[in-house]
Enzyme design. Structure first.
Site, PDB file in Angstrom:
ATOM      1  CG  ASP A  64     -18.939 -18.736  -0.987  1.00 33.21           C
ATOM      2  OD1 ASP A  64     -17.878 -19.008  -0.162  1.00 33.21           O
ATOM      3  OD2 ASP A  64     -18.885 -18.384  -2.264  1.00 33.21           O
ATOM      4  CG  ASP A  99     -12.504 -17.515  -3.195  1.00 31.79           C
ATOM      5  OD1 ASP A  99     -12.075 -16.209  -2.797  1.00 31.79           O
ATOM      6  OD2 ASP A  99     -11.841 -18.576  -2.684  1.00 31.79           O
TER       7      ASP A  99
HETATM    8  O1  13P Z   1     -11.578 -21.534  -2.522  1.00 28.20           O
HETATM    9  C1  13P Z   1     -12.580 -22.102  -2.871  1.00 28.20           C
HETATM   10  C2  13P Z   1     -12.345 -23.221  -3.955  1.00 28.20           C
HETATM   11  O2  13P Z   1     -11.266 -23.139  -4.448  1.00 28.20           O
HETATM   12  C3  13P Z   1     -14.156 -21.713  -2.414  1.00 28.20           C
HETATM   13  O3  13P Z   1     -14.043 -20.680  -1.834  1.00 28.20           O
HETATM   14  P1  13P Z   1     -15.543 -20.046  -1.344  1.00 28.20           P
HETATM   15  O4  13P Z   1     -16.109 -21.121  -0.219  1.00 28.20           O
HETATM   16  O5  13P Z   1     -15.146 -18.860  -0.687  1.00 28.20           O
HETATM   17  O6  13P Z   1     -16.118 -20.017  -2.642  1.00 28.20           O
HETATM   18 MG    MG Z   2     -17.639 -19.438  -3.642  1.00 28.08          MG
END
Ligand code: 13P
Ligand code: MG
Length: 262
Positions: free
Chosen positions: A16, A18
């Site tokens: 992942d 963020d």
């Molecule tokens: O941007 C997101 C929710 O706002 C989630 O991103 P990720 O899947 O990279 O954690």
């Molecule tokens: Mg994330």
């Protein structure tokens, strides 16, 4: 927690973005070394993000700015998955979009027309500037029969200052107003995992999925049969893990603890 030792052979990695590698453009400590080790190892990997704001190239440059060298083609977003889904379902269709360039570019690239006049779909993505006018338009189009698609169900995104309202929270507002539930294409939809595994020709038994959210990253990794690793640098906190009816294969403080597993 110190670095963990290898318990299982892991040939391919999905991560992942963020909350695992970055917080809104700032690197998570150790993420640079983790990505460097991964690239040097020659192991196959993909960054799988529910963030639909940016294009692959935008994200690659943003990650480079945070000291993380991830090629654009190694990044798969819920915006790309949404465009692929709509192209499969109804090629050459039309959509009213609330979102940013990551989503509008992906839809244009599959030949979609973006319009607010009788579109086939309302497509809700992620933005940091949700507009009441656009939400009103989306609600009226859904009332008029447009099908409701959303890039990702995350109610919040992580940032160093605190939570950011995300696509899932705005989708809930539109659902409350219309009585219509969206179809979410991003994690935990298995389409995200399957397309990544297929693309890198990886096997589920020897692939790990790293994430910071139990209800998107870990559940979809678990359902796809992957080795799941929860990091505690994002949304899910340690005391929340036991509330879920499924568990990650491994919990670590951060990606810095995973460098020796590569
Ligand atoms: O941007 C997101 C929710 O706002 C989630 O991103 P990720 O899947 O990279 O954690
Ligand atoms: Mg994330």
């Amino acid at each position: 927690m110190g670095r963990v030792t290898q318990r299982k052979r892991i040939d391919s990695w999905l991560s992942d973005m963020d909350g695992v590698l970055v917080h809104e453009g700032r690197p998570v400590p150790g993420a640079d070394e983790f990505i460097k080790r991964l690239s040097e190892s020659g192991r196959k990997f993909r960054v799988l993000t529910n963030n639909s704001i940016y294009t692959q190239r935008d994200l690659s440059v943003r990650l480079a700015g945070a000291g993380l060298d991830v090629p654009a083609e190694s990044i798969w977003t819920s915006a790309l998955a949404t465009a692929q889904f709509l192209d499969d379902q109804r090629a050459g269709g039309s959509a009213y979009v609330i979102g940013e360039a990551g989503l509008t570019t992906a839809l244009h690239e599959v030949g979609y027309i973006l319009t607010d006049l009788d579109p086939d779909y309302v497509v809700l993505g992620e933005t940091r500037t949700y507009s009441f006018t656009q939400i009103t338009r989306a609600i009226r189009l859904i009332e008029g029969g447009a099908r409701f698609i959303a890039t990702n169900p995350d109610p919040i995104g992580p940032s160093t200052e605190g939570s950011l309202p995300a696509c899932g929270a705005v989708a809930a507002l539109i659902t409350k107003a219309t009585g219509v539930e969206p179809y979410f294409v991003g994690k935990p939809n298995p389409r995200m995992m399957r397309s990544a595994l297929n693309e890198i020709e990886a096997h589920s038994e020897t692939t790990a999925m790293i994430g910071d959210r139990m209800d998107t990253d870990i559940v979809s990794g678990m359902e796809a049969g992957l080795f799941t690793i929860l990091v505690l640098t994002g949304v899910t906190q340690r005391h929340e893990i036991d509330r879920f009816p499924y568990r990650p294969s491994l919990v670590v403080d951060s990606v810095a603890d995973l460098i020796d597993l590569i």
